[in-house]
Design an enzyme around this catalytic site. Structure first.
Site, mmCIF file in Angstrom:
data_model
loop_
_atom_site.group_PDB
_atom_site.id
_atom_site.type_symbol
_atom_site.label_atom_id
_atom_site.label_comp_id
_atom_site.label_asym_id
_atom_site.label_seq_id
_atom_site.Cartn_x
_atom_site.Cartn_y
_atom_site.Cartn_z
ATOM 1 N N CYS A 110 31.116 38.577 54.369
ATOM 2 C CA CYS A 110 31.191 37.957 55.699
ATOM 3 C C CYS A 110 30.143 36.855 55.867
ATOM 4 C CB CYS A 110 30.945 38.996 56.778
ATOM 5 S SG CYS A 110 31.975 40.447 56.622
ATOM 6 N N ARG A 142 31.981 32.271 50.461
ATOM 7 C CA ARG A 142 31.494 33.646 50.327
ATOM 8 C C ARG A 142 32.643 34.635 50.195
ATOM 9 N NH1 ARG A 142 26.103 34.213 52.631
ATOM 10 N NH2 ARG A 142 26.566 36.345 53.230
ATOM 11 N N TRP A 190 35.120 39.632 55.785
ATOM 12 C CA TRP A 190 35.617 40.180 54.525
ATOM 13 C C TRP A 190 35.780 41.673 54.799
ATOM 14 C CZ3 TRP A 190 34.024 43.588 50.601
ATOM 15 C CH2 TRP A 190 34.638 43.418 49.348
ATOM 16 N N ASN A 211 27.372 41.237 60.079
ATOM 17 C CA ASN A 211 27.548 41.403 58.628
ATOM 18 C C ASN A 211 26.886 42.710 58.239
ATOM 19 O OD1 ASN A 211 28.645 38.918 58.500
ATOM 20 N ND2 ASN A 211 27.075 38.000 57.194
ATOM 21 N N GLY A 212 27.495 43.440 57.296
ATOM 22 C CA GLY A 212 26.891 44.693 56.839
ATOM 23 C C GLY A 212 27.792 45.861 57.157
ATOM 24 N N GLU A 248 31.876 38.477 29.394
ATOM 25 C CA GLU A 248 31.862 37.477 30.469
ATOM 26 C C GLU A 248 33.150 36.640 30.454
ATOM 27 O OE1 GLU A 248 30.340 37.021 33.078
ATOM 28 O OE2 GLU A 248 30.560 34.916 33.598
ATOM 29 N N LYS A 283 35.658 36.357 33.603
ATOM 30 C CA LYS A 283 36.068 35.070 34.189
ATOM 31 C C LYS A 283 37.588 35.016 34.323
ATOM 32 C CE LYS A 283 33.324 33.756 35.714
ATOM 33 N NZ LYS A 283 32.092 34.438 35.594
ATOM 34 N N GLU A 290 39.015 37.569 37.046
ATOM 35 C CA GLU A 290 38.712 37.376 38.470
ATOM 36 C C GLU A 290 39.436 36.187 39.086
ATOM 37 O OE1 GLU A 290 34.602 36.730 39.623
ATOM 38 O OE2 GLU A 290 34.166 35.735 37.732
ATOM 39 N N HIS A 336 38.365 51.380 17.016
ATOM 40 C CA HIS A 336 38.125 52.692 17.630
ATOM 41 C C HIS A 336 39.016 52.909 18.853
ATOM 42 C CE1 HIS A 336 34.800 53.334 14.921
ATOM 43 N NE2 HIS A 336 34.286 52.179 15.269
ATOM 44 N N LYS A 387 31.645 35.895 47.168
ATOM 45 C CA LYS A 387 30.627 35.253 46.338
ATOM 46 C C LYS A 387 29.352 36.073 46.313
ATOM 47 C CE LYS A 387 28.701 31.996 43.929
ATOM 48 N NZ LYS A 387 29.035 32.035 42.477
HETATM 49 O O1 M6R Z 1 24.614 36.707 43.054
HETATM 50 P P1 M6R Z 1 24.626 37.632 41.884
HETATM 51 O O2 M6R Z 1 24.338 36.937 40.595
HETATM 52 O O3 M6R Z 1 23.720 38.806 42.078
HETATM 53 O O4 M6R Z 1 26.094 38.190 41.806
HETATM 54 C C1 M6R Z 1 26.439 39.223 40.936
HETATM 55 C C2 M6R Z 1 27.919 39.357 40.817
HETATM 56 O O5 M6R Z 1 28.484 39.719 42.048
HETATM 57 C C3 M6R Z 1 28.589 38.059 40.343
HETATM 58 O O6 M6R Z 1 28.049 37.624 39.136
HETATM 59 C C4 M6R Z 1 30.106 38.249 40.172
HETATM 60 O O7 M6R Z 1 30.360 39.107 39.104
HETATM 61 C C5 M6R Z 1 30.788 36.892 39.983
HETATM 62 N N1 M6R Z 1 31.965 36.807 40.799
HETATM 63 C C6 M6R Z 1 31.219 36.645 38.591
HETATM 64 O O8 M6R Z 1 31.844 35.428 38.437
#
Ligand code: M6R
Length: 607
Positions: free
Chosen positions: A2, A27, A73, A99-100, A480, A484, A487, A503, A602
């Site tokens: 949010c 965000r 959110w 927020n929260g 990673e 990518k 997501e 395995h 984000k």
């Molecule tokens: O702001 P941060 O680096 O702490 O965020 C951690 C993860 O939420 C962030 O890296 C998330 O996995 C991304 N969407 C990856 O692209």
């Protein structure tokens, strides 16, 4: 997650609030709303869906020069207009954004319902508004302080009352809130991007702090009403940095910025005369660094993968035991803090709840926790015992790209520093510096050939499953790469150590499951080539990432993405960039919302 924006000033509030929400879109959100005060009337507009829906619903001539806005959110209750913020108290005199998560909202709601109140939404946040209404005795600030004594959980709240025109009250407990000080105008936001168009002077609220603001004044206090002196900080980001320029998506812009962002992360920190790095922000003396016997890296998502890469590097170069752990796991397993150990909390945003809470738990146990962060002034760098800013500039796309390579850069600098204090010789230090300094131009060369990756993405984007395989220091790069792709394209992808497929995962290999196999020219090359042959023997398509001129790989793989020859330590940078491009172009091919993928935020400020 949010986003919050609040405005008090001489101008019409509605367009400023909507524009602020636009800046917060990155965000992640599913609905949005604003409330504007005018002549003792609060006007509320809330809409499910994209900001465009809200924008269309706001009349062009909406009057009122103070108000609050929110991008939601969803956590409690489905995505609809009613559950969107702001929320009114029972009689519509007070509006709040939150927020929260309010943990005791059920009990509070039941109690209020027993007293006859009828809630409109399913949210935990509406309870705050109702409670505030019951505790209001002519002073919104005092009512909010009384409310906070009852609430359990995390919150950043901004409230307004129809009978206190031009006044906003904000409070923070666990969810960020920043005050922006403008020329005869004040703003409140969940992050600085929301207010960058209006001011660069900001005050970061800490947990338990309250701010009362009007167009020309602000007062910060704690929940017991004692004044709190706050330092005014200056935002170093420029407005242009949060624009898309000529790029289709922020993610594209951020991928292509990497030659510069990697360079910025190392600039002024490398010392060729001593073949070492200088990281003054660590706040550690050479003696303290020399005494370090164990290093632990704590993070989430992409930041965790950067930490994993660093474990290989630090252990090899400095011969210090080093491990990476998911912050969300570490926090709840009562971690053992050993003598002479240091921790790094790695976080692009510096606000990730899992990482922040893990850091606090470690600090409670007496650990020294250093931050590696991008956002200056965020909670993790403020609360850490020292650290390194990565200076990537704002990262707006949900999928983290340039922050990853800048986190790597900072961690590589730390590895150099601590290794040079141990067994690494001056000559080896210089070789390492040469390798690292070559990275920005090598990344540029990879980006120049982006069309080749785009063509491969077009060819493979319709596959339903992918494997990403790597070994050694490039194993986290495979993880990673898979993160990518999944997501932003929503294609199922799994990252594995190439050695591990026999395995279990090799059962997934067939003609329609492509594997991206990372094959740098390092000590594990032959072994990964054998792993690739195992896949080909089962008719699995292979896209190899290999070093220019590697004919052995070309002879086996279906397709090859080449990267420049480099020192073996820096291949994680070079292998990662084509994987970012591959994910990006697959998502484009599938018509996905690249910058704001479904269900994702984000900055993940709740657990
Ligand atoms: O702001 P941060 O680096 O702490 O965020 C951690 C993860 O939420 C962030 O890296 C998330 O996995 C991304 N969407 C990856 O692209």
């Amino acid at each position: 997650m949010c986003g919050i924006i609040g405005y008090c000033g001489p101008k019409p509030a509605a367009p400023i609030l909507v524009e602020g929400l636009k800046r917060l879109e990155y965000r992640g959100y599913d609905s949005a709303g604003i409330c504007v005060g005018n002549e003792r009337v609060l006007q509320l507009i809330k809409k499910k869906g994209k900001l465009q829906e809200l924008r269309q619903a706001v009349p062009a001539d909406m009057l009122g020069t103070y108000g609050i806005g929110h991008t939601r959110w969803a956590t409690h209750g489905e995505v609809n207009d009613t559950n969107a913020h702001p929320h009114f108290d029972a009689d519509g005199s007070i509006a709040i954004v939150h927020n929260g998560i309010i943990e005791n909202y059920n009990a509070l709601r039941e109690k209020l319902e027993d007293e006859g109140f009828i809630f409109r939404s399913e949210t935990d946040s509406e309870v705050i508004a109702f409670l505030l209404g019951t505790l209001y005795e002519g002073d919104l600030e005092q009512a909010l302080k009384r409310t906070c004594r009852i609430l359990k959980g995390t919150y950043g709240i901004v409230a307004m009352h129809k009978d206190e025109p031009g006044v906003l009250i904000g409070v923070r407990n666990g969810s960020p809130l920043v005050l922006g000080i403008g020329e005869h105008e004040m703003l409140l936001g969940s992050d600085v991007t929301a207010m960058l168009a209006h001011t660069k002077q900001v005050i970061y609220l800490e947990d338990g702090e309250v701010v009362r603001l009007t167009a020309d004044s602000y007062r910060t206090t704690d929940l017991r009403d004692r004044d709190v002196d706050k330092k005014v900080d200056y935002i170093t980001w420029e407005l242009e940095e949060i624009e898309k320029d000529n790029h289709r998506y922020y993610m594209e812009k951020e991928i292509f910025e990497q030659p510069e962002s990697i360079l910025r992360a190392m600039q002024g920190r490398l010392d060729r005369d001593s073949a070492t790095a200088h990281l003054g922000g660590l706040n550690m003396t050479n003696r303290e660094l020399l005494e370090v016997e164990r290093i632990k890296l704590v993070a989430a998502g992409t930041s965790y993968h950067a930490g994993m890469v660093a474990t290989y590097l630090i252990e090899s170069l400095a011969r210090i035991p080093c491990s990476a752990e998911l912050a969300s796991e570490l926090r709840y397993r009562n971690p053992i803090v050993e003598r002479n150990s240091i921790y790094f909390a790695i976080s692009q945003s510096g606000e990730t709840a899992d990482t922040l809470y893990a850091m606090r738990e470690l600090q409670r146990k007496g650990a020294r926790v250093l931050g590696i962060c991008n956002v200056v002034g965020a909670t993790i760098p403020r609360e850490s015992d020292g650290g390194v800013y990565i200076h990537s500039g704002p990262e707006i796309a949900v999928a983290s790209t340039k922050a990853f390579t800048s986190q790597l850069t900072a961690l590589y600098l730390f590895a150099l520093l601590i290794a040079r204090m141990r067994d690494m010789s001056y000559e080896q230090g210089l070789v390492f510096i040469d390798a690292l300094e070559a990275v920005p131009e090598q990344v540029r060369a990879i980006l120049d050939r982006h069309a080749e990756v785009e063509a491969l993405a077009k060819k493979y984007a319709h596959a339903e499953d992918f494997l990403f395989l790597g070994r050694g220091i490039n194993y986290p790069v495979a993880l990673e790469g898979a993160l990518k792709l999944k997501e932003i394209s929503y294609i199922h992808a799994e990252g594995y150590s190439a050695a591990e497929i026999k395995h279990g995962p090799i059962a997934l290999i067939n003609e329609s499951t492509p594997s991206l196999v990372i094959i740098p020219d390092d000590g594990l090359r032959e072994k990964v080539i054998s792993n690739m042959k195992e896949i080909k023997a089962r008719k699995g398509p292979v896209i190899a990432l290999a070093v220019e001129g590697d004919r052995d790989v070309a002879a086996i793989a279906d397709d090859v993405i080449y990267v420049p020859r480099a020192h073996e330590w820096v291949y994680p940078f070079l292998m990662m960039v084509p994987l970012q491009l591959f994910a990006y172009y697959c998502a484009l091919e599938l018509g996905r919302d690249v910058d704001q993928p479904r269900n994702l935020a984000k900055s993940v400020t709740v657990e």
